[in-house]
Enzyme design. Structure first.
Site, short mmCIF file in Angstrom:
data_model
loop_
_atom_site.label_atom_id
_atom_site.label_comp_id
_atom_site.label_asym_id
_atom_site.label_seq_id
_atom_site.Cartn_x
_atom_site.Cartn_y
_atom_site.Cartn_z
N HIS A 488 0.80 -1.22 0.00
CA HIS A 488 0.00 0.00 0.00
C HIS A 488 0.84 1.27 0.00
O HIS A 488 0.31 2.38 0.01
CB HIS A 488 -0.93 -0.02 1.22
CG HIS A 488 -2.08 0.92 1.15
ND1 HIS A 488 -2.27 1.93 2.06
CD2 HIS A 488 -3.09 1.04 0.25
CE1 HIS A 488 -3.36 2.62 1.76
NE2 HIS A 488 -3.88 2.09 0.66
N LYS A 490 3.06 4.50 -1.10
CA LYS A 490 3.08 5.42 -2.23
C LYS A 490 4.38 6.21 -2.13
O LYS A 490 4.48 7.19 -1.40
CB LYS A 490 1.88 6.38 -2.21
CG LYS A 490 0.51 5.67 -2.28
CD LYS A 490 -0.05 5.39 -0.93
CE LYS A 490 -1.51 4.95 -0.98
NZ LYS A 490 -1.82 3.80 -1.78
N ASP A 495 17.40 9.26 -7.05
CA ASP A 495 18.83 9.19 -6.76
C ASP A 495 19.11 8.91 -5.28
O ASP A 495 20.16 9.30 -4.76
CB ASP A 495 19.54 10.48 -7.20
CG ASP A 495 19.54 10.64 -8.71
OD1 ASP A 495 19.39 9.63 -9.41
OD2 ASP A 495 19.67 11.78 -9.18
N HIS A 878 -8.64 10.98 1.28
CA HIS A 878 -7.73 9.84 1.15
C HIS A 878 -6.46 10.06 1.97
O HIS A 878 -5.55 9.23 1.96
CB HIS A 878 -7.37 9.65 -0.33
CG HIS A 878 -6.65 8.38 -0.64
ND1 HIS A 878 -5.29 8.32 -0.85
CD2 HIS A 878 -7.10 7.10 -0.77
CE1 HIS A 878 -4.94 7.07 -1.12
NE2 HIS A 878 -6.00 6.31 -1.06
N LYS A 880 -3.63 10.42 4.94
CA LYS A 880 -3.19 9.64 6.09
C LYS A 880 -2.30 10.55 6.92
O LYS A 880 -1.07 10.47 6.90
CB LYS A 880 -2.40 8.40 5.65
CG LYS A 880 -3.25 7.40 4.82
CD LYS A 880 -3.19 7.67 3.35
CE LYS A 880 -3.80 6.59 2.49
NZ LYS A 880 -5.23 6.34 2.69
N ASP A 885 -0.17 19.40 18.17
CA ASP A 885 0.39 20.56 18.88
C ASP A 885 1.18 21.51 18.00
O ASP A 885 2.07 22.23 18.49
CB ASP A 885 1.29 20.08 20.03
CG ASP A 885 0.52 19.31 21.08
OD1 ASP A 885 -0.72 19.43 21.10
OD2 ASP A 885 1.15 18.60 21.87
#
Length: 1056
Positions: A488, A490, A495, A878, A880, A885
């Site tokens: 999952h 991404k 380099d 979508h 995450k 704080d």
């Protein structure tokens, strides 16, 4: 049967096996043809060297004094003249540091005997070599010098033998004309047992002088016996691989992998073989190569389980070494006790000195340590992310790593499309591959019956672009027995110095900006190259020219009169307009005519590749943002026919798209190296796991050293300096490691527990609150404990949770949604409000209705006008993301559910960013030192969801004050939700508690249908996108799939 190891004639060599074992091309072992082959490969220019000359010209190293990292992909056999080993124009020197004399072999490794007066054993010379920035130690005895000298004399003789070869004759004549100095003479020594100190000192000077003279002569320096004597190879002096460690010829035993399926007979050692390999030790990994071909045949990353064992009971072989890590137990065999003991001690000492960052337990149980002074940048939504990514890809010089849950090769990274296909992903990758950049892509191999992302098409499309593009898919479901879990992550790494990490796949539907548009019916044209006017070109261009008579053209051929041609009646293509397009003008005035569907480019399946080859078929549609499959609404309809990327699959004139809200980041330097290391571990594991990838076509990848990580050739503009740690969810099936890692989960829980003022969460799922039966992750429990603590202490504390109003599964919500959609809804609502384990239920037991002062659940929704009618759609969250704080941020690919957080299930990657640059901000009305990274990200998120970009009066500076939390956040969310329910009667809604109410709710039309004018007035009161989450939607229904359905037969773990 046990394979018998070839015998070793020398039991006294330290760093390598005896040269007489290693050498395979001695004259008495070969015929005249092999000698001719050797001479054939000799470059006689190497012989033209003056004695005392410190440097020489090396034709293999032009334009610099270092070997580029790309050399790791161009290794050749050790005896090949083209092998790139030495730094160009840099001398190599030798210095004998000391001479070791011992009573017995065991005493060499006993410190109390280091100065024994009994000189009964041959002396060992400890030699220090220097070559540019590299320094290393080799131990050799008198006999090894003699054997080297004999080999060099034979090599010199080859050049004097008049072999019947024209090329050899030419070389011999060239050698005779040049003023070649004689190879250095090795002075005769006494017995190997040097008994007097005067003898030791004299012999030490003689051998040191001999080596330095030899190493100044390119002809002999480049001879493979010399290189084996001084323990160097093509991997030794590559700057980005870090300091030079131990090297030498060893025997390694097959097997030892942590995954049973990778060994011949599982973990049993009934069946194995010994193979001769050249071992290379670097600061954070070791590898071994095949000497005959130079191919890297295995890479072992060091980790916290790294140990070296030398006892026979551990190694189960004479003169053995065992190297243990989380991924493999590697067994090596040396030529003698002394050889094994030296290798074991020196190897462990080197790794623990230079690779200590990888050997310790790190915070949260992560494989990577915290890294200071890392340039980092955040992204809200795909527009800015993909633009920066496109620019960074253009800067790639050596490698590009990409791993995605889903990858669509034909997406545009910069929009609107005003430069043809230049910024289309497949075009960028092909362009870089043609420039010599090596591109490695790992895709999740889906269960095709369950998912329609067609990773096989993505792989096929990419590998056809250029040989420098390598693509792997994983897992193989049958052989690995992994059916439920997914890769999952991404990630894009450039380099090994710039790493993009977050929630945005390079796939359809992900590009969006802060406006979250619902409609996109602008015009698109297609450029046609002038040469397409030629009949030959037109006849050879299938589906890409105007005259092909295909299903998406009017069938009229003829020469193009300009570079840009309108395609009459091309499906979905409006007329070309000269004036600048305004999306808002279009939405409100509807000046474009209706077309039946869109087909911006040939849909034969090969169109994307053909456009790359011919330069035609480029989209020029600055009035359109989402082309073909990119215009999507996956709750309304899931993707189909992905092999036709530019064909619409939903009618953009009747169905609004579903906007996509997402978060990503980019990190540099050592943190980027750690991201690359995770990718490399997965790639190398997949290579050995799947037989089809074991071919040399798929190379092993090597991690660059942290010692060079600060040498950034490119930095993404707008980055700020912060402390960064890379986190992941990884396990045996996904990364080939012995124990699973759940450092993302640990970071979430600990960050929440340590937070003082607020937590802001955006996540695609919200499934938590452990009951240790169906749900195990403890993020919800951490929120509950922290809120209860704040309540007991009487302190102000806020939690903001933003999640999609509906899960991202196809289903008709007007009938209650599909089974998959309802299943995820059940577990989301179980976390928020339903059941004894839910957050609200547990908080109510402690504080009644006071929970509303501490936590808010919200979603996002927007509206627009489409073809003269008002439409609305939820914005799919979508992201995450966690912000705490105004000084700590977690961004990654991990959802808040067990799949992502437990480590044993889906593989994930994330970064935790802690600010080191502080700025003055406000917290509960008081001055507060906030982090530059976290504060600006939180402000951008708040402005986006609350409408602060269009309304400057929206004050989001103080995240916990009553004025913000109650009067702005809660009030805006409630008002917007009420307006949308009144105008559109939209779902989900808290007014609908069961299926009967669902039917009744839809029978009453909203203002959008009954009174559009009044509806417009109401919608003007909407501020931003924030809406209250409908916690009571279908609260009286059991949303779990019924037993008779395929979803009901699936394991509960599939949904949690």
């Amino acid at each position: 049967m046990l394979a018998k190891a070839p015998p070793n004639t020398s039991s006294l060599n330290l760093m390598t096996s005896d040269p007489s074992d290693i050498t395979a091309d001695l004259p008495d072992r070969q015929g005249i043809l092999n000698m001719a082959d050797l001479v054939e490969n000799l470059d006689t220019r190497e012989l033209d060297v003056e004695e005392g000359e410190e440097t020489d010209f090396d034709a293999n190293h032009i334009g610099g004094c270092c070997i580029p990292f790309s050399a790791v992909y161009a290794t050749v056999g050790f005896k090949e003249d083209s092998a790139r080993v030495y730094l160009p124009t840099v001398p190599i020197t030798a210095k004998i540091l000391e001479v070791e004399r011992f009573t017995s072999a065991q005493d060499r490794f006993n410190l109390s005997h280091h100065r024994s007066v009994n000189k009964s054993l041959p002396a060992v010379f400890k030699i220090e070599f220097r070559h540019g920035e590299f320094t290393w130690i080799v131990k050799r005895k008198e006999k090894h010098f003699l054997e080297l000298h004999r080999e060099l004399l034979r090599y010199k003789t080859f050049m004097r033998i008049p072999l019947p070869s024209r090329s050899h004759t030419v070389k011999r004549k060239s050698v005779r004309k040049s003023e070649v100095r004689e190879m250095p003479i090795l002075p005769r020594g006494g017995r190997e047992e040097l008994e007097r100190d005067e003898q030791v000192s004299s012999r030490k000077r003689q051998l040191e002088d001999y080596l330095n003279k030899l190493l100044r002569m390119a002809m002999y320096r480049k001879y493979h016996h010399t290189m084996e004597f001084i323990d160097i190879s093509q991997m030794s002096f590559i700057h980005d691989l870090g300091p030079k460690g131990l090297e030498g010829m060893i025997y390694k035993r097959s097997g030892g992998h942590r995954i049973p399926g990778l060994n011949c007979c599982g973990h049993s050692q009934v069946c194995y073989r010994w193979s001769k390999r050249w071992l290379v030790v670097k600061d954070s990994f070791l590898l071994y190569m095949k000497p005959d071909s130079g191919a890297i045949s295995f890479v072992l990353l060091v980790d916290k389980e790294f140990t070296v064992k030398m006892d026979s009971k551990d190694t189960e072989t004479k003169h053995g070494l065992r190297i243990d890590t989380l991924s493999r137990s590697l067994l090596l065999k040396c030529s003698s006790f002394r050889h094994a003991r030296w290798w074991g001690q020196a190897l462990e000492s080197f790794v623990r000195t230079h690779g200590k960052a990888f050997l310790r337990d790190h915070r949260f149980g992560s494989f990577a340590q915290e890294e200071d002074n890392i340039p980092a940048k955040w992204y809200v939504n795909g527009k800015s992310y993909m633009e920066d990514l496109a620019d960074a890809l253009e800067e790639a010089k050596e490698e590009i790593f990409i791993t995605d849950w889903w990858l669509s090769p034909e997406i545009f990274l910069k929009r609107p499309v005003v430069e043809g296909n230049r910024w289309r992903l497949d075009c960028i990758l092909k362009r870089k591959a043609q420039q010599g950049v090596r591109i490695f892509v790992m895709l999740y191999k889906e269960v095709e019956l369950a998912l329609g992302i067609n990773s096989e098409y993505s792989k096929r499309t990419l590998v056809h672009l250029h040989p420098n593009i390598k693509v792997m898919r994983h897992p193989d479901h049958v052989s690995s027995s992994v059916y439920l879990w997914a890769h999952h992550e991404k990630v894009v790494v450039i380099d090994q110095s710039v790493s993009f990490v977050g929630g945005i796949d390079l796939a359809y539907g992900r590009w969006d900006d802060c406006e979250h548009r619902l409609t996109d019916v602008g015009s698109v044209t297609r450029t046609v190259a002038m040469e397409m006017a030629a009949p030959a070109s037109m006849s050879s261009s299938k589906g890409m020219s105007l005259g092909d008579g295909g299903p998406h053209s009017n069938g009229r051929g003829g020469p193009a009169t300009s570079d840009q041609v309108d395609l009459p009646k091309l499906k979905g293509i409006g007329r070309t307009r000269k004036r600048r397009f305004s999306l808002y003008r279009h939405i409100h005035k509807h000046t474009l005519h209706h077309s039946d569907s869109i087909s911006s480019i040939d849909s034969s399946g090969s169109g994307s590749v053909q456009s790359l080859q011919t330069g035609v078929g480029e989209l020029v549609g600055n009035t359109r943002f989402w082309h073909g499959k990119d215009y999507c609404n996956f709750v309304y309809k899931d993707w189909i026919q992905l092999e036709k990327p530019f064909d619409d699959f939903i009618d953009r004139y009747t169905t609004p798209r579903m906007p996509w809200h997402d978060i990503s980041s980019v990190v540099h330097g050592k943190a980027a190296r750690d991201v690359a290391r995770h990718f490399i571990q997965r790639w190398n594991f997949t290579k050995i796991m799947k037989p089809k990838y074991r071919a040399l076509y798929y190379p092993f990848l090597l991690p660059k050293s942290h010692s060079t990580a600060s040498e950034l050739r490119y930095q993404v503009p707008g980055s700020v300096t912060a402390k960064v740690q890379v986190l992941r969810s990884a396990a045996d099936w996904s990364a080939g490691i012995k124990y699973h890692e759940d450092s993302i989960h640990a970071a979430y829980v600990q960050t929440i527990a340590k937070s003082r003022h607020y937590i802001y969460i955006e996540n695609q799922f919200f499934i938590s609150c452990a009951d240790n039966r169906t749900v195990y992750n403890k993020i919800g429990d951490a929120l509950i404990e922290r809120i209860i603590r704040a309540h007991k202490e009487g302190k102000k504390y806020r939690v903001y949770v933003v999640t999609p109003l509906l899960p991202g599964f196809e289903g008709d919500i007007t009938t209650g949604g599909g089974n998959a959609l309802q299943a995820v809804m059940h577990f989301n609502l179980r976390t928020m409000i339903r059941g004894e384990y839910s957050i609200i239920s547990q908080l109510k037991r402690e504080m009644d209705d006071q929970w509303m002062n501490y936590i808010s659940f919200a979603g996002l929704r927007t509206h627009a006008e489409l073809e003269g009618r008002l439409v609305t759609e939820l914005i799919y969250v979508h992201s995450k993301l966690l912000i705490a704080d105004d000084n700590t941020v977690i961004i990654g690919s991990a959802n808040i559910n067990d799949r992502s957080m437990l480590g044993k299930r889906d593989s994930e990657l994330a970064v935790i960013v802690e600010d080191s640059e502080m700025v003055t901000a406000v917290m509960d009305g008081e001055e507060y030192q906030a982090g530059a990274f976290a504060l600006q990200l939180r402000l951008e998120c708040f402005k986006t969801v609350l409408g602060g970009h269009s309304d400057p009066s929206v004050d989001v500076s103080d995240p916990i004050s009553d004025r913000f939390y109650k009067d702005l956040w809660m009030t805006t969310a409630g008002r917007n939700a009420t307006i949308y329910e009144k105008v559109f009667r939209c779902l989900p809604s808290s007014l609908v508690r069961n299926m009967v109410e669902l039917e009744q709710y839809q029978t009453k039309p909203g203002l959008a249908q009954s009174d559009p004018t009044h509806a417009q007035e109401e919608l003007r009161r909407v501020r931003g996108f924030l809406v209250q989450f409908p916690l009571d939607f279908l609260s009286e229904e059991n949303l779990l799939p019924s037993v008779g359905t395929k979803e009901g037969m699936a394991p509960t773990e599939l949904w949690t």
